[in-house]
Design a protein around this motif. Sequence first.
Motif, PDB file in Angstrom:
ATOM      1  N   TYR A 280      45.613  39.156 -12.023  1.00  0.00           N
ATOM      2  CA  TYR A 280      45.890  38.402 -10.741  1.00  0.00           C
ATOM      3  C   TYR A 280      45.169  37.212 -10.729  1.00  0.00           C
ATOM      4  N   ALA A 281      45.844  36.089 -10.264  1.00  0.00           N
ATOM      5  CA  ALA A 281      45.216  34.969 -10.041  1.00  0.00           C
ATOM      6  C   ALA A 281      45.582  34.321  -8.690  1.00  0.00           C
ATOM      7  N   PHE A 282      44.780  33.749  -7.914  1.00  0.00           N
ATOM      8  CA  PHE A 282      45.377  33.165  -6.376  1.00  0.00           C
ATOM      9  C   PHE A 282      44.352  32.088  -6.162  1.00  0.00           C
ATOM     10  N   GLY A 283      45.046  31.316  -5.296  1.00  0.00           N
ATOM     11  CA  GLY A 283      44.049  30.065  -4.714  1.00  0.00           C
ATOM     12  C   GLY A 283      44.990  29.035  -4.154  1.00  0.00           C
ATOM     13  N   GLY A 284      44.256  27.851  -3.741  1.00  0.00           N
ATOM     14  CA  GLY A 284      44.890  26.740  -3.619  1.00  0.00           C
ATOM     15  C   GLY A 284      44.128  25.469  -3.373  1.00  0.00           C
ATOM     16  N   THR A 285      44.680  24.403  -3.126  1.00  0.00           N
ATOM     17  CA  THR A 285      43.837  23.128  -2.804  1.00  0.00           C
ATOM     18  C   THR A 285      44.605  22.438  -1.607  1.00  0.00           C
ATOM     19  N   THR A 286      43.654  21.957  -1.021  1.00  0.00           N
ATOM     20  CA  THR A 286      44.179  21.215   0.333  1.00  0.00           C
ATOM     21  C   THR A 286      43.412  19.900   0.362  1.00  0.00           C
ATOM     22  N   TYR A 287      44.210  18.794   0.685  1.00  0.00           N
ATOM     23  CA  TYR A 287      43.451  17.625   0.903  1.00  0.00           C
ATOM     24  C   TYR A 287      43.761  17.074   2.376  1.00  0.00           C
ATOM     25  N   ARG A 288      43.015  16.683   3.118  1.00  0.00           N
ATOM     26  CA  ARG A 288      42.979  16.131   4.489  1.00  0.00           C
ATOM     27  C   ARG A 288      42.262  14.938   4.684  1.00  0.00           C
ATOM     28  N   SER A 289      43.014  14.006   5.245  1.00  0.00           N
ATOM     29  CA  SER A 289      42.686  12.836   5.492  1.00  0.00           C
ATOM     30  C   SER A 289      42.744  12.326   7.048  1.00  0.00           C
ATOM     31  N   GLY A 290      41.513  11.829   7.672  1.00  0.00           N
ATOM     32  CA  GLY A 290      41.513  11.903   9.031  1.00  0.00           C
ATOM     33  C   GLY A 290      40.732  10.587   9.603  1.00  0.00           C
ATOM     34  N   THR A 291      41.279  10.364  10.743  1.00  0.00           N
ATOM     35  CA  THR A 291      40.586   9.096  11.460  1.00  0.00           C
ATOM     36  C   THR A 291      40.152   9.582  12.975  1.00  0.00           C
ATOM     37  N   SER A 292      38.933   9.552  13.110  1.00  0.00           N
ATOM     38  CA  SER A 292      38.601   9.775  14.625  1.00  0.00           C
ATOM     39  C   SER A 292      37.947   8.641  15.192  1.00  0.00           C
ATOM     40  N   PHE A 293      37.391   8.688  16.577  1.00  0.00           N
ATOM     41  CA  PHE A 293      36.743   7.353  16.893  1.00  0.00           C
ATOM     42  C   PHE A 293      35.480   7.414  17.737  1.00  0.00           C
ATOM     43  N   ALA A 294      34.565   6.688  17.466  1.00  0.00           N
ATOM     44  CA  ALA A 294      33.267   6.576  18.247  1.00  0.00           C
ATOM     45  C   ALA A 294      33.304   5.994  19.537  1.00  0.00           C
ATOM     46  N   LEU A 295      32.148   5.871  20.012  1.00  0.00           N
ATOM     47  CA  LEU A 295      32.111   5.309  21.325  1.00  0.00           C
ATOM     48  C   LEU A 295      32.286   3.906  21.134  1.00  0.00           C
ATOM     49  N   TYR A 296      33.115   3.124  22.200  1.00  0.00           N
ATOM     50  CA  TYR A 296      33.481   1.930  22.102  1.00  0.00           C
ATOM     51  C   TYR A 296      32.310   0.980  22.505  1.00  0.00           C
ATOM     52  N   ARG A 297      32.108  -0.121  21.376  1.00  0.00           N
ATOM     53  CA  ARG A 297      31.143  -0.975  21.535  1.00  0.00           C
ATOM     54  C   ARG A 297      31.398  -2.105  22.523  1.00  0.00           C
ATOM     55  N   THR A 298      30.956  -2.093  23.769  1.00  0.00           N
ATOM     56  CA  THR A 298      31.390  -3.089  24.587  1.00  0.00           C
ATOM     57  C   THR A 298      30.570  -4.329  24.316  1.00  0.00           C
ATOM     58  N   PRO A 299      31.087  -5.722  24.893  1.00  0.00           N
ATOM     59  CA  PRO A 299      30.648  -6.616  24.696  1.00  0.00           C
ATOM     60  C   PRO A 299      29.141  -6.907  25.343  1.00  0.00           C
ATOM     61  N   TYR A 300      28.824  -6.105  26.246  1.00  0.00           N
ATOM     62  CA  TYR A 300      27.338  -6.097  26.697  1.00  0.00           C
ATOM     63  C   TYR A 300      26.516  -5.019  25.808  1.00  0.00           C
ATOM     64  N   TRP A 301      26.959  -4.237  24.906  1.00  0.00           N
ATOM     65  CA  TRP A 301      26.111  -3.255  24.455  1.00  0.00           C
ATOM     66  C   TRP A 301      25.901  -3.686  23.103  1.00  0.00           C
ATOM     67  N   VAL A 302      27.104  -4.221  22.252  1.00  0.00           N
ATOM     68  CA  VAL A 302      26.866  -5.126  20.980  1.00  0.00           C
ATOM     69  C   VAL A 302      27.332  -6.373  21.142  1.00  0.00           C
ATOM     70  N   THR A 303      26.479  -7.551  21.676  1.00  0.00           N
ATOM     71  CA  THR A 303      26.694  -8.594  22.070  1.00  0.00           C
ATOM     72  C   THR A 303      27.688  -9.662  21.189  1.00  0.00           C
ATOM     73  N   SER A 304      27.718  -9.085  19.783  1.00  0.00           N
ATOM     74  CA  SER A 304      28.597 -10.326  19.007  1.00  0.00           C
ATOM     75  C   SER A 304      29.212  -9.521  18.044  1.00  0.00           C
ATOM     76  N   ASP A 305      30.265  -9.631  17.450  1.00  0.00           N
ATOM     77  CA  ASP A 305      30.674  -9.085  16.241  1.00  0.00           C
ATOM     78  C   ASP A 305      30.830 -10.227  15.101  1.00  0.00           C
ATOM     79  N   PHE A 306      30.189 -11.237  15.374  1.00  0.00           N
ATOM     80  CA  PHE A 306      29.884 -12.623  14.620  1.00  0.00           C
ATOM     81  C   PHE A 306      31.408 -13.066  13.938  1.00  0.00           C
ATOM     82  N   GLY A 307      32.603 -12.769  14.613  1.00  0.00           N
ATOM     83  CA  GLY A 307      33.675 -13.155  14.430  1.00  0.00           C
ATOM     84  C   GLY A 307      34.449 -12.359  13.569  1.00  0.00           C
ATOM     85  N   LEU A 308      33.908 -11.235  13.024  1.00  0.00           N
ATOM     86  CA  LEU A 308      34.630 -10.566  11.987  1.00  0.00           C
ATOM     87  C   LEU A 308      35.522  -9.583  12.223  1.00  0.00           C
TER      88      LEU A 308
END
Length: 806
Positions: A280-308
């Motif tokens: 007997y032989a058995f098994g498998g492979t799974t690939y999973r790609s995901g995007t989640s989100f962190a806390l929003y950096r408000t303009p009074y938290w991180v005061t500049s993004d240097f225009g990036l």
Amino acid sequence: MEKNLFNRKIYALVLSGAGAMGYAQDSIKQNKIDEVVVTTGRTKPRTIITSAIPIDNISAVQLKSTGQVTFDKALTYAVPSFNSSQQTVSDATAHFDPADLRGLGPSRTLVLVNGKRKNQSALIYVNDTPGKGEVGTDLKSIPSAALQNVEVLRDGASAQYGSDAIAGVINIILKNSVGKSTVNLFSGITSKGDGFNIGADFNTGIRVAKTGSLNLTFGFSSQNKTNRAGAVTKDDLFGVDNAWTQANPGLGMIIGQPETKVGNMFVNFELPTGETGKFYAFGGTTYRSGTSFALYRTPYWVTSDFGLLTPQGQPYNGFQPQFKTDVYDYNLTSGWKGMFGKWSFDGSATFGSNAVDYAVGNTINTSLGANSPTYFKAGGHQFSNIIGNIDFSRDFGTLVLGAGAEVRNENYQARAGEEASYKGSGAESFPGLQPQNEVNKNRQNIGAYMNAEWDVTKNLLIGGTVRYENFSDFGNNVSWKGNARYKLLDDKLVFRGSVSTGFRAPSLHQIYYSNVQTKITGNTVANQGTFNNDSQIIRSDLGVPKLNAEKAFNITGGFAVKPFKNLTITADYYRIKIKDRVLFSGDIGYKTGAPGSPDLTNPVEVILNNNKITSLKFFTNAVNTVTEGVDFVANYYTSAIGKGKLGIIAAFNYNETKIVDNIAVPPILAENGYSENFFDRKEQSRIISARPKTKTILSLSYDISKFNFNLNNTYFGSVTWQHATDPAKDQTFSGKVITDIVLTYKITNDLKVSGVVNNLFNIYPDIIDSKGDVVTDLGGRFKYPWEVNQFGFNGTIFQLNVNYTF
């Protein structure tokens, strides 16, 4: 169904626990129940009423009837003592969903595939979620389309299977049918119009060399994000109420399920060799790609993004970092089983691996200014194992003897991210793994067991198992188990019970994981450092002992009764005491004031200052717990209700965990005033109250003509979040009932269409009451509980499934 005595599969269609639902619905069509047998470990087949230990069986039909898309969620709505729920704003944890049996954490449930050990995931849960500080098996890597059935052994099983089986065993049986192919298409969306998902899977069985079989499964799915953030227009976390907060209700947050794409392929191959053997032989492979989100950096938290990140000519409004993961899971087993004289034999080799690569997008490293990238490769982790095992057994009439051995090599790796991800203050939301966090460690273990089961009389059965293990990093362990069963009233009433010891080896992740992570404490942003148990800082400077194995003592007792043909009732009590649980400590920070001004008489503050962090954490054996509970099932079915067939299942679990004895605080921390911080009330609540203490499932199935109707009601009991220091700020989130409906219409014998409504009445958890503590809901960003969890907060979901067999 095979009945080979050596087989490590737990063949079970057992009316105990909620697995009865799957059997009941299948048996409605068969109108028979007593022919089902069970092989528990390496013993004789037993009827469902005479098994010595409680086992659930969930068929593929029952998993699909829950209407849940993923395997771990389907199991949550099929087994009362199993829990898995979506996490959010929790880095890679959002892509794994910590799962457990009996509220004992992901680490203490052993997962098998076709009776062989499945590798753990590469990820260790270090965010503020259930299962914090633990490692589990990546159940999201198992496609439901590849499953024939799932068996859940609800009893301590370390003596049979080794480490991790303190809470029980989940055995995933892959399909092995031949001669037909099935295509399944599905799609769904929430009632709020987000979370759209779509997917397809294909399963086919091919006859090989007249008597062999090859079963193949392929699948792909895509899931969009959901958002259930708060709607505040004032940021209590930072004490800001201005034009930006007024114009941005929810403070820019995205809180919900992540975006995910999944592809998988599984195989199950069998080829008879002679009259008694089989390759007997058995098994498998799974690939999973995901995007989640962190806390929003408000303009009074991180005061500049240097225009990036801000389009040219537009005002700067902050940004929300995206946490991206690529998860790769592989598992392959091959072996041979057959007869050597009168002895049954099974020998196999298994390779398993899980890897996760981290990236952070839509963010910057403020230390690099205008030269900062906006996308960072932040490193990754990998865990793999290579396993060889052999099992023998022989039937001596009323006595069955068995023995076996297993050799395992485990490897854990951590890879650093690119320099820009960790240089200076690091990438906002997730500084990359640094070169000093890199690790490549191995360990080996050898285990051997012997077991026996004796039918003393027609009614009395006794059995026992003893197992010896040797781990290269912490030494030896011996586990044992004894069980018994007694039948009365012509097999209509059975009393059963077991007593066992168990253990769990600390995972390589818990021994060697280290990292620096951005956290919010009070209204400040802090860098939290995790030091591994092997480091000089933890072992020498703080005096924390070397990690050792957890030890458990399990007692299970119950009965199964069949008062008349169409009714079966089971009830089982359990008590599990765990000594020296491995825990992830609380935040150990400054006592004297702001970072950068350490009290040189306090060794902890000296460590913080030297490592440029505001707090530290580590793993240690420190807590003893006792878990008690009851599983109850009543199963009634009939084939004559009007012109249709009816099945009714009521399943219930009560489960409570308590911390007993004193928490073992390292002396240096106790001497410097850190006893309350070491494992505070909030951290304790992840053990004792983060999962529902009660859960009830009421399932009704009705077949009539070309229609099948499933109505499932699942009651998730209350959960309690505890404040770190102030009991007056605790909150209990009340129990809720989630109602799911699945209606299937058979257009032809080969084509079926199903409509699904999950969470019919659009039930959400209670809203967070911060009680004046801004960290509780992070200044109103979180509307629903996130550190304790019952069933998520997506609301109603509509789905459509089309199934074609040819």
